[in-house]
Write a protein that holds these residues in place. Structure first.
Motif, PDB file in Angstrom:
ATOM      1  N   LYS A   1       0.849  -1.217   0.000  1.00  0.00           N
ATOM      2  CA  LYS A   1       0.000   0.000   0.000  1.00  0.00           C
ATOM      3  C   LYS A   1       0.879   1.259   0.000  1.00  0.00           C
ATOM      4  O   LYS A   1       0.597   2.236  -0.686  1.00  0.00           O
ATOM      5  N   ILE A   2       1.936   1.231   0.802  1.00  0.00           N
ATOM      6  CA  ILE A   2       2.835   2.391   0.886  1.00  0.00           C
ATOM      7  C   ILE A   2       3.581   2.557  -0.448  1.00  0.00           C
ATOM      8  O   ILE A   2       3.781   3.681  -0.925  1.00  0.00           O
ATOM      9  N   HIS A   3       3.969   1.448  -1.072  1.00  0.00           N
ATOM     10  CA  HIS A   3       4.624   1.541  -2.388  1.00  0.00           C
ATOM     11  C   HIS A   3       3.695   2.185  -3.406  1.00  0.00           C
ATOM     12  O   HIS A   3       4.111   3.033  -4.193  1.00  0.00           O
ATOM     13  N   GLU A   4       2.404   1.789  -3.387  1.00  0.00           N
ATOM     14  CA  GLU A   4       1.438   2.399  -4.309  1.00  0.00           C
ATOM     15  C   GLU A   4       1.340   3.898  -4.060  1.00  0.00           C
ATOM     16  O   GLU A   4       1.312   4.693  -4.997  1.00  0.00           O
ATOM     17  N   LEU A   5       1.292   4.266  -2.778  1.00  0.00           N
ATOM     18  CA  LEU A   5       1.209   5.692  -2.428  1.00  0.00           C
ATOM     19  C   LEU A   5       2.441   6.434  -2.938  1.00  0.00           C
ATOM     20  O   LEU A   5       2.338   7.522  -3.528  1.00  0.00           O
ATOM     21  N   MET A   6       3.627   5.837  -2.736  1.00  0.00           N
ATOM     22  CA  MET A   6       4.868   6.499  -3.164  1.00  0.00           C
ATOM     23  C   MET A   6       4.884   6.686  -4.682  1.00  0.00           C
ATOM     24  O   MET A   6       5.321   7.714  -5.189  1.00  0.00           O
ATOM     25  N   LYS A   7       4.433   5.659  -5.403  1.00  0.00           N
ATOM     26  CA  LYS A   7       4.402   5.770  -6.866  1.00  0.00           C
ATOM     27  C   LYS A   7       3.447   6.877  -7.289  1.00  0.00           C
ATOM     28  O   LYS A   7       3.761   7.716  -8.123  1.00  0.00           O
ATOM     29  N   SER A   8       2.252   6.882  -6.687  1.00  0.00           N
ATOM     30  CA  SER A   8       1.251   7.880  -7.044  1.00  0.00           C
ATOM     31  C   SER A   8       1.753   9.296  -6.728  1.00  0.00           C
ATOM     32  O   SER A   8       1.636  10.201  -7.557  1.00  0.00           O
ATOM     33  N   LEU A   9       2.357   9.482  -5.555  1.00  0.00           N
ATOM     34  CA  LEU A   9       2.869  10.810  -5.195  1.00  0.00           C
ATOM     35  C   LEU A   9       3.980  11.228  -6.156  1.00  0.00           C
ATOM     36  O   LEU A   9       4.025  12.375  -6.605  1.00  0.00           O
ATOM     37  N   SER A  10       4.882  10.285  -6.475  1.00  0.00           N
ATOM     38  CA  SER A  10       6.013  10.647  -7.327  1.00  0.00           C
ATOM     39  C   SER A  10       5.541  10.990  -8.738  1.00  0.00           C
ATOM     40  O   SER A  10       6.188  11.753  -9.443  1.00  0.00           O
ATOM     41  N   GLU A  11       4.383  10.439  -9.136  1.00  0.00           N
ATOM     42  CA  GLU A  11       3.855  10.797 -10.460  1.00  0.00           C
ATOM     43  C   GLU A  11       3.202  12.178 -10.446  1.00  0.00           C
ATOM     44  O   GLU A  11       3.136  12.854 -11.465  1.00  0.00           O
ATOM     45  N   GLN A  12       2.702  12.601  -9.274  1.00  0.00           N
ATOM     46  CA  GLN A  12       2.026  13.901  -9.180  1.00  0.00           C
ATOM     47  C   GLN A  12       2.998  15.051  -8.943  1.00  0.00           C
ATOM     48  O   GLN A  12       2.671  16.201  -9.189  1.00  0.00           O
ATOM     49  N   LEU A  13       4.176  14.729  -8.387  1.00  0.00           N
ATOM     50  CA  LEU A  13       5.084  15.787  -7.932  1.00  0.00           C
ATOM     51  C   LEU A  13       6.314  15.875  -8.828  1.00  0.00           C
ATOM     52  O   LEU A  13       6.614  14.944  -9.571  1.00  0.00           O
ATOM     53  N   THR A  14       7.049  16.969  -8.726  1.00  0.00           N
ATOM     54  CA  THR A  14       8.285  17.115  -9.505  1.00  0.00           C
ATOM     55  C   THR A  14       9.513  16.729  -8.683  1.00  0.00           C
ATOM     56  O   THR A  14      10.638  16.896  -9.116  1.00  0.00           O
ATOM     57  N   THR A  15       9.271  16.205  -7.480  1.00  0.00           N
ATOM     58  CA  THR A  15      10.353  15.789  -6.585  1.00  0.00           C
ATOM     59  C   THR A  15      11.087  14.565  -7.142  1.00  0.00           C
ATOM     60  O   THR A  15      10.466  13.686  -7.712  1.00  0.00           O
ATOM     61  N   SER A  16      12.396  14.527  -6.965  1.00  0.00           N
ATOM     62  CA  SER A  16      13.179  13.319  -7.285  1.00  0.00           C
ATOM     63  C   SER A  16      13.213  12.424  -6.051  1.00  0.00           C
ATOM     64  O   SER A  16      13.098  12.916  -4.925  1.00  0.00           O
ATOM     65  N   PHE A  17      13.377  11.130  -6.273  1.00  0.00           N
ATOM     66  CA  PHE A  17      13.414  10.174  -5.158  1.00  0.00           C
ATOM     67  C   PHE A  17      14.626   9.262  -5.276  1.00  0.00           C
ATOM     68  O   PHE A  17      14.925   8.780  -6.372  1.00  0.00           O
ATOM     69  N   ILE A  18      15.299   9.015  -4.164  1.00  0.00           N
ATOM     70  CA  ILE A  18      16.245   7.899  -4.077  1.00  0.00           C
ATOM     71  C   ILE A  18      15.700   6.991  -2.976  1.00  0.00           C
ATOM     72  O   ILE A  18      15.598   7.416  -1.814  1.00  0.00           O
ATOM     73  N   VAL A  19      15.316   5.790  -3.346  1.00  0.00           N
ATOM     74  CA  VAL A  19      14.684   4.882  -2.393  1.00  0.00           C
ATOM     75  C   VAL A  19      15.530   3.631  -2.223  1.00  0.00           C
ATOM     76  O   VAL A  19      15.768   2.898  -3.183  1.00  0.00           O
ATOM     77  N   VAL A  20      16.011   3.403  -1.000  1.00  0.00           N
ATOM     78  CA  VAL A  20      16.685   2.149  -0.679  1.00  0.00           C
ATOM     79  C   VAL A  20      15.608   1.137  -0.312  1.00  0.00           C
ATOM     80  O   VAL A  20      14.748   1.420   0.523  1.00  0.00           O
ATOM     81  N   THR A  21      15.616  -0.004  -0.971  1.00  0.00           N
ATOM     82  CA  THR A  21      14.566  -0.995  -0.727  1.00  0.00           C
ATOM     83  C   THR A  21      15.099  -2.404  -0.913  1.00  0.00           C
ATOM     84  O   THR A  21      16.108  -2.610  -1.579  1.00  0.00           O
ATOM     85  N   HIS A  22      14.394  -3.373  -0.295  1.00  0.00           N
ATOM     86  CA  HIS A  22      14.707  -4.779  -0.564  1.00  0.00           C
ATOM     87  C   HIS A  22      13.694  -5.375  -1.520  1.00  0.00           C
ATOM     88  O   HIS A  22      13.792  -6.550  -1.868  1.00  0.00           O
ATOM     89  N   ASP A  23      12.696  -4.565  -1.907  1.00  0.00           N
ATOM     90  CA  ASP A  23      11.607  -5.071  -2.732  1.00  0.00           C
ATOM     91  C   ASP A  23      11.943  -4.893  -4.212  1.00  0.00           C
ATOM     92  O   ASP A  23      11.860  -3.796  -4.760  1.00  0.00           O
TER      93      ASP A  23
END
Ligand SMILES: Nc1ncnc2c1ncn2[C@@H]1O[C@H](COP(=O)(O)OP(=O)(O)O)[C@@H](O)[C@H]1O
Ligand SMILES: [Mg+2]
Length: 232
Positions: free
Chosen positions: A188-210
């Protein structure tokens, strides 16, 4: 620069980090080059102990590299004072960690407003309005007056994400933001992060095991033997 729209949000060059453990030297990072463009989403994977957290700490100027440089929005992080570094972090960066690091005595709304309250030019009223807006974006308007202890793990991470984004940073650094959540809540949090990153102009660096989530970012890199290599 000639094309300010396309200049890098973050760049690091030949970044190394060596920890001196008594007579042993631990070379964690052996020459990291990374350039993150505006609105670009980069995933970093790697086994435990490979140096992912160390790298994020260096990129934020929270630790000193053994050599190399970090340029955040045109500023050489190692060449400015600690106070300037703090201001640069507040203006340009957001953070989300595995553990939410929310302040327990403050409400969700107050926690989210905090980065803006540190800016002299923002009034309490403006900060509160913007924090309410961000809590809405992460689906938590109804939990605004709750304190962290009254929220679930997933809700706490949503608040932490809202806090990271409230100041409209150029870049958000996330260190295993779902590492402490059950798989359903994590997705659910991954979906939220994807949706937010598509709406915003912010860059993301995400450390993940997924790996599934990592491959949904614009780029996935693996930290291996002190180097960043593309995930194939
Ligand atoms: N302050 C420190 N002093 C000595 N060794 C450290 C320090 N911080 C991290 N390390 C070591 O560096 C390696 C990478 O750590 P870390 O960046 O936390 O890895 P990851 O986040 O990928 O799990 C580990 O072997 C860790 O023990
Ligand atoms: Mg780590």
């Amino acid at each position: 620069m000639n094309n300010p729209e396309n200049r890098a949000v973050l760049e690091c060059r030949r970044l190394t980090k060596v920890f001196a453990e008594g007579p042993e030297k631990l070379k964690v990072l052996r020459g990291i080059d990374l350039l993150v463009s505006p609105a670009e989403r980069v995933a970093i994977v790697g086994t435990s102990g490979s140096g992912k957290t160390t790298l994020l700490q260096l990129l934020a100027g929270l630790d000193h590299p053994s050599s190399g440089e970090v340029i955040l929005c045109d500023h050489q992080l190692m060449k400015v004072s600690e106070q300037q570094q703090g201001e640069l972090r507040n203006r340009h960066l957001g953070f989300v960690y595995q553990f939410h690091h929310l302040l327990p005595e403050f409400t969700a709304l107050e926690n989210v407003a905090m980065p803006l309250l540190l800016r002299k030019e923002v009034s309490v009223g403006q900060a509160t309005m913007r924090a309410e807006e961000m809590l809405g974006m992460v689906g938590l308007s109804k939990r605004a007056s709750h304190k962290p202890a009254e929220l679930s793990g997933g809700e706490r991470q949503r608040v932490a994400i809202a806090r990271a984004l409230v100041g409209s940073p150029d870049l958000v650094l996330m260190d295993e933001p779902t590492g402490n959540l059950d798989p359903h809540t994590a997705s659910k949090i991954h979906e939220l992060m994807k949706s937010l990153s598509e709406q915003l102009t912010t860059s993301f660096i995400v450390v993940t095991h997924d790996m599934v989530f990592a491959r949904q970012m614009d780029r996935a890199l693996r930290l291996e033997d002190g180097h960043l290599v593309p995930v194939v």
